[in-house]
Design a protein around this motif. Structure first.
Motif, short mmCIF file in Angstrom:
data_model
loop_
_atom_site.label_atom_id
_atom_site.label_comp_id
_atom_site.label_asym_id
_atom_site.label_seq_id
_atom_site.Cartn_x
_atom_site.Cartn_y
_atom_site.Cartn_z
N ASN A 6 0.83 -1.22 0.00
CA ASN A 6 0.00 0.00 0.00
C ASN A 6 0.86 1.26 0.00
O ASN A 6 0.55 2.24 -0.69
N LEU A 7 1.94 1.22 0.76
CA LEU A 7 2.87 2.36 0.82
C LEU A 7 3.54 2.57 -0.54
O LEU A 7 3.68 3.69 -1.02
N TYR A 8 3.89 1.46 -1.18
CA TYR A 8 4.52 1.48 -2.50
C TYR A 8 3.56 2.10 -3.54
O TYR A 8 3.97 2.91 -4.37
N LEU A 9 2.29 1.73 -3.46
CA LEU A 9 1.28 2.30 -4.37
C LEU A 9 1.11 3.80 -4.11
O LEU A 9 1.05 4.60 -5.05
N GLU A 10 1.06 4.16 -2.85
CA GLU A 10 0.93 5.58 -2.46
C GLU A 10 2.09 6.40 -3.05
O GLU A 10 1.89 7.49 -3.59
N GLU A 11 3.29 5.85 -2.97
CA GLU A 11 4.48 6.56 -3.47
C GLU A 11 4.54 6.60 -5.00
O GLU A 11 5.01 7.57 -5.58
N ASN A 12 4.08 5.53 -5.63
CA ASN A 12 4.21 5.43 -7.09
C ASN A 12 3.05 6.03 -7.87
O ASN A 12 3.19 6.29 -9.07
N LEU A 13 1.91 6.21 -7.21
CA LEU A 13 0.72 6.70 -7.92
C LEU A 13 0.39 8.15 -7.58
O LEU A 13 -0.75 8.57 -7.62
N THR A 14 1.42 8.95 -7.26
CA THR A 14 1.18 10.34 -6.85
C THR A 14 0.46 11.14 -7.94
O THR A 14 -0.41 11.95 -7.65
N SER A 15 0.84 10.91 -9.22
CA SER A 15 0.22 11.69 -10.30
C SER A 15 -1.27 11.35 -10.45
O SER A 15 -2.10 12.22 -10.72
N LEU A 16 -1.61 10.06 -10.24
CA LEU A 16 -3.02 9.64 -10.30
C LEU A 16 -3.80 10.26 -9.14
O LEU A 16 -4.89 10.81 -9.34
N ILE A 17 -3.24 10.17 -7.94
CA ILE A 17 -3.92 10.69 -6.74
C ILE A 17 -4.15 12.20 -6.89
O ILE A 17 -5.22 12.73 -6.56
N SER A 18 -3.16 12.87 -7.46
CA SER A 18 -3.24 14.32 -7.64
C SER A 18 -4.32 14.70 -8.67
O SER A 18 -5.14 15.59 -8.41
N ILE A 19 -4.38 14.01 -9.81
CA ILE A 19 -5.38 14.34 -10.84
C ILE A 19 -6.79 14.00 -10.36
O ILE A 19 -7.76 14.69 -10.66
N ALA A 20 -6.90 12.93 -9.56
CA ALA A 20 -8.23 12.53 -9.05
C ALA A 20 -8.74 13.50 -7.99
O ALA A 20 -9.94 13.57 -7.74
N SER A 21 -7.84 14.25 -7.37
CA SER A 21 -8.32 15.25 -6.40
C SER A 21 -8.87 16.46 -7.16
O SER A 21 -9.73 17.17 -6.68
N LYS A 22 -8.37 16.64 -8.39
CA LYS A 22 -8.84 17.74 -9.23
C LYS A 22 -10.14 17.36 -9.94
O LYS A 22 -11.04 18.18 -10.12
N TYR A 23 -10.24 16.10 -10.39
CA TYR A 23 -11.44 15.59 -11.08
C TYR A 23 -11.94 14.36 -10.31
O TYR A 23 -11.57 13.23 -10.64
N PRO A 24 -12.76 14.56 -9.27
CA PRO A 24 -13.22 13.39 -8.48
C PRO A 24 -13.87 12.33 -9.36
O PRO A 24 -14.65 12.64 -10.26
#
Length: 311
Positions: A184-202
């Motif tokens: 889970n930590l690895y996904l959190e670190e590697n998927l930062t660009s996805l997490i960031s875009i999804a906060s802009k477009y829920p």
């Protein structure tokens, strides 16, 4: 004149062949083969295709070549993704396939792969006006495409496929809690660009493209004593059903999964990390609705080859 075409999707775990005729929105499949070549087995994170996997891959391509000749198909595309893209002997494999079968393999990058997956899922009719995240969990990479029926807003391919994650995190079975936390930590670190875009477009809807999602759907339907038919194009999950199934799969042993009807051999172990990735995405991005599309990359390529104006 109806167009006859052959599309091959040469993935890290499975090689697929689709021979079809007609037009993209209403084609007839003449051959639909899946060959479990496990190209990434034993070497996925080392960047090399091991000898046994290499030979299985060549044998599979020779068999596909025969099918293509038997059906007299002239319009042929073979698309290779993560495992061949990153393997030091990928070029050698491509040359050997060309020599032995006459099939020219195209190496595509992650961006192109994501584009084709979007076209395939769109062809199945599952994308609406809502903000949708398509996720395709492959053996070598995972593609995420954010968009709606009109356009792609954002897309990216990540080298975090099920075979890679299994090699890194699923070394003991059942998978231990500390490995789950590390993943889970690895996904959190590697998927930062996805997490960031999804906060802009829920994200309103997650569409899982074929693969593990077909297994999830089949297991849920079997648990309700329903017959599950893979000739459907789209399937809607009840979120609670999906989350409780993934929880059960994550906690299960290899033996339990192997003896579960509905899990094909290639997915017996990979379904664990696929479940963990799916849970992570749903919970991290707070996605309220999840669907599955049986269409993916090869249908996207097919749509392009059949020259429809839908893709």
């Amino acid at each position: 004149m109806s167009k006859r075409i052959a599309v091959m999707d040469l993935g890290t775990n499975t090689f697929h062949l689709l021979i079809a005729e007609g037009n993209a929105s209403d084609y007839k499949a003449l051959v639909h083969e899946h060959d479990s070549v496990k190209l990434g087995e034993g070497g996925i994170n080392k960047g090399i295709i091991q000898q046994a996997s290499y030979e299985r891959g060549i044998a599979s391509m020779q068999k596909f070549g025969e099918d293509i000749r038997n059906y007299d198909v002239k319009n042929v595309r073979a698309i290779a993704t993560s495992a061949l893209r990153n393997a030091s002997n990928g070029g050698q494999f491509i040359n050997e396939v060309a020599d032995k079968t006459g099939i020219n393999i195209e190496l595509i990058n992650g961006e192109q792969e994501a584009e084709y997956i979007y076209k395939g899922v769109k062809l199945a009719g599952g994308i609406t006006h809502q903000t949708t995240l398509i996720m395709d969990i492959g053996g070598g990479s995972v593609e995420f495409i954010l968009g709606n029926e009109n356009s792609i807003l954002w897309k990216q391919s990540f080298e975090i496929g099920a075979a890679r994650l299994m090699d890194k995190f699923h070394c003991t079975d059942p998978i231990p809690q500390d490995s789950i936390c590390a993943l889970n930590l690895y996904l959190e670190e590697n998927l930062t660009s996805l997490i960031s875009i999804a906060s802009k477009y829920p994200v309103n809807v997650l569409i899982g493209s074929s693969g593990a999602f077909e297994t999830f759907a089949e297991l849920i339907e079997r648990s309700k004593n329903n017959q599950f038919e893979l000739n459907i194009k789209n399937y809607d999950f009840e979120l609670d059903d999906l989350l409780s199934l993934t929880e059960k799969l994550i906690a299960s042993s290899h033996e339990e999964r192997r003896n579960t009807e509905g899990i094909i051999p290639i997915r017996v172990d990979m379904i664990v990390v696929a479940s963990l990735v799916t849970r992570f995405i749903i919970e991290r991005l707070k996605i309220p609705q999840v669907c599955m599309s049986t269409y993916s990359l090869k249908e996207g390529v097919l749509a392009e080859m059949m020259d429809t104006h839908q893709a």
